[in-house]
Design an enzyme around this catalytic site. Structure first.
Site, PDB file in Angstrom:
ATOM      1  N   TYR A  33       0.831  -1.202   0.000  1.00  0.00           N
ATOM      2  CA  TYR A  33       0.000   0.000   0.000  1.00  0.00           C
ATOM      3  C   TYR A  33       0.863   1.248   0.000  1.00  0.00           C
ATOM      4  CZ  TYR A  33       0.643   0.886   5.065  1.00  0.00           C
ATOM      5  OH  TYR A  33       1.157   1.180   6.306  1.00  0.00           O
ATOM      6  N   ARG A  52       8.286   4.585  -4.309  1.00  0.00           N
ATOM      7  CA  ARG A  52       8.315   3.523  -3.297  1.00  0.00           C
ATOM      8  C   ARG A  52       7.284   2.432  -3.601  1.00  0.00           C
ATOM      9  NH1 ARG A  52       7.524   5.212   2.733  1.00  0.00           N
ATOM     10  NH2 ARG A  52       5.417   5.460   1.957  1.00  0.00           N
ATOM     11  N   ARG A 100      -7.072 -20.808  -2.496  1.00  0.00           N
ATOM     12  CA  ARG A 100      -6.091 -20.634  -1.413  1.00  0.00           C
ATOM     13  C   ARG A 100      -4.920 -21.607  -1.543  1.00  0.00           C
ATOM     14  NH1 ARG A 100      -4.808 -22.268   3.812  1.00  0.00           N
ATOM     15  NH2 ARG A 100      -4.069 -20.567   5.141  1.00  0.00           N
ATOM     16  N   LYS A 147       6.395  -1.953   1.978  1.00  0.00           N
ATOM     17  CA  LYS A 147       5.200  -1.379   2.634  1.00  0.00           C
ATOM     18  C   LYS A 147       4.009  -2.322   2.446  1.00  0.00           C
ATOM     19  CE  LYS A 147       3.007   3.154   3.289  1.00  0.00           C
ATOM     20  NZ  LYS A 147       3.100   3.226   4.736  1.00  0.00           N
ATOM     21  N   GLU A 179      11.308   2.194  14.798  1.00  0.00           N
ATOM     22  CA  GLU A 179      10.463   3.304  14.323  1.00  0.00           C
ATOM     23  C   GLU A 179       9.175   3.313  15.130  1.00  0.00           C
ATOM     24  OE1 GLU A 179       9.413   2.623  10.155  1.00  0.00           O
ATOM     25  OE2 GLU A 179       9.587   0.482  10.473  1.00  0.00           O
TER      26      GLU A 179
HETATM   27  N1  PDD Z   1       2.640   5.006   7.524  1.00  0.00           N
HETATM   28  N2  PDD Z   1       7.254   3.721   9.173  1.00  0.00           N
HETATM   29  C1  PDD Z   1       6.113   3.029   9.135  1.00  0.00           C
HETATM   30  C2  PDD Z   1       6.072   1.707   9.815  1.00  0.00           C
HETATM   31  C3  PDD Z   1       4.983   3.539   8.477  1.00  0.00           C
HETATM   32  O1  PDD Z   1       3.851   2.830   8.436  1.00  0.00           O
HETATM   33  C4  PDD Z   1       5.056   4.818   7.870  1.00  0.00           C
HETATM   34  C5  PDD Z   1       3.891   5.428   7.124  1.00  0.00           C
HETATM   35  C6  PDD Z   1       6.274   5.521   7.936  1.00  0.00           C
HETATM   36  C7  PDD Z   1       6.449   6.887   7.308  1.00  0.00           C
HETATM   37  O2  PDD Z   1       6.527   6.804   5.904  1.00  0.00           O
HETATM   38  P1  PDD Z   1       6.081   8.027   5.001  1.00  0.00           P
HETATM   39  O3  PDD Z   1       6.836   9.206   5.473  1.00  0.00           O
HETATM   40  O4  PDD Z   1       6.476   7.615   3.644  1.00  0.00           O
HETATM   41  O5  PDD Z   1       4.597   8.202   5.185  1.00  0.00           O
HETATM   42  C8  PDD Z   1       7.357   4.939   8.590  1.00  0.00           C
HETATM   43  C9  PDD Z   1       1.464   5.452   6.803  1.00  0.00           C
HETATM   44  C10 PDD Z   1       1.252   6.917   6.860  1.00  0.00           C
HETATM   45  C11 PDD Z   1       0.269   4.642   7.255  1.00  0.00           C
HETATM   46  O6  PDD Z   1       0.436   3.442   7.392  1.00  0.00           O
HETATM   47  O7  PDD Z   1      -0.815   5.187   7.445  1.00  0.00           O
END
Ligand code: PDD
Length: 284
Positions: A33, A52, A100, A147, A179
């Site tokens: 996503y 990304r 599945r 992601k 993080e």
């Molecule tokens: N999350 N680290 C994690 C685990 C994240 O899920 C996100 C973003 C970030 C920051 O990435 P960026 O600056 O590219 O948004 C770092 C999004 C906003 C979400 O899951 O809603």
């Protein structure tokens, strides 16, 4: 209020949107996503998020259902169909529906979904107070640079934070902060150096993180890309998170202890302000 969402080629009312129970995003979290911030109906840092998205797709050998021009056009159209002024666009691509089986199907059509969420991202009340975070072990899988929609552990971490009356969790692995549950984590030490974990498979390569580091360097703030410990964070002058929806948001409590004087710090404030100015100028 019903939104218009996008599912596999059609814009439909959210109540009418349908996805197969055999969708691998649903059964295996076999999906990636992106989240793009929107202000004034325009997309913030769009190129970084699009790049990304491609990297996440490649990492999972997922075929992209769209070329670059169509991807941008879809983002713009979902904004206009929902008259979205401020908030975010969520986009998800799964490998699609197939009987599945743990192995990837030989043939499946990717599922593509986009929806909007209206949110006051500029006038976030937490900018004035900062957020409180708690430290939790990082129990996610080891490829956090992709992601994916495997977001159960971050959800559990947020619930753990809520149980302690905090807003978010910072995750810790091998004695070092990785993080936040859905954002990158940063501190500013007492000498004014911004310390942030370097890019690796241990964290998501935040698009906002990248911009903020550029802005910090441009402002003459020293930046050190190295992992930091919870103890260093508790002893820091400032702490903050970055993400597409929080921009740079101060962290003023860690495990109940105030960070610095317990108020949002000057470097965090300046970075947030400069980020907003720069990104509104380049929004598309
Ligand atoms: N999350 N680290 C994690 C685990 C994240 O899920 C996100 C973003 C970030 C920051 O990435 P960026 O600056 O590219 O948004 C770092 C999004 C906003 C979400 O899951 O809603």
């Amino acid at each position: 209020m019903s939104r218009i969402v996008y599912v596999n080629g059609a814009f439909v009312a959210e109540e009418a949107a349908r996805i197969s129970v055999f969708d691998r995003g649903f059964l295996f979290a076999d999906a990636i996503y992106e989240v793009v911030g929107v202000v004034g109906g325009k997309l913030l840092d769009y190129d970084g998020h699009a790049a990304r998205l491609r990297r996440s797709l490649d990492a999972l050998s997922l075929a992209s259902p769209l070329d670059d021009a169509d991807l941008l056009a879809l983002h713009r159209e979902i904004v206009s169909r929902n008259r979205l002024d401020e908030g975010l666009i969520y986009l998800q691509i799964s490998r699609g529906a197939a009987d599945r089986d743990f192995a990837y199907p030989m043939k499946a059509d990717p599922t593509l979904v986009l929806f909007t969420q209206a949110k006051a991202v500029l006038a976030n009340p937490k900018v004035e107070t900062g957020i409180a975070v708690v430290l939790v072990p990082d129990l996610r899988w080891a490829r956090r640079d992709i992601k994916t929609v495997q977001l159960l552990y971050p959800s559990m971490a947020k619930m753990e934070a809520a149980r302690h009356g905090a807003d978010d969790a910072w995750m810790v692995e091998d004695g070092l902060v990785t993080e936040a549950s859905s954002a990158n984590a940063h501190i500013v030490d007492r000498a004014g150096t911004l310390i942030t974990r370097p890019l690796s498979e241990a964290i998501l390569h935040g698009i906002t993180r990248l911009s903020i580091l550029d802005i910090a360097r441009g402002m003459g703030v020293a930046v050190e890309e190295r992992a930091f410990s919870p103890e260093e964070a508790k002893d820091a002058a400032e702490a903050f998170i970055t993400s597409a929806t929080s921009f740079a948001l101060p962290v003023t409590r860690i495990d109940g202890n105030p960070v610095g004087d317990g108020r949002p710090g000057p470097i965090t404030r300046a970075l947030r302000q400069a980020y907003i100015v720069a990104k509104l100028q380049t929004a598309i």
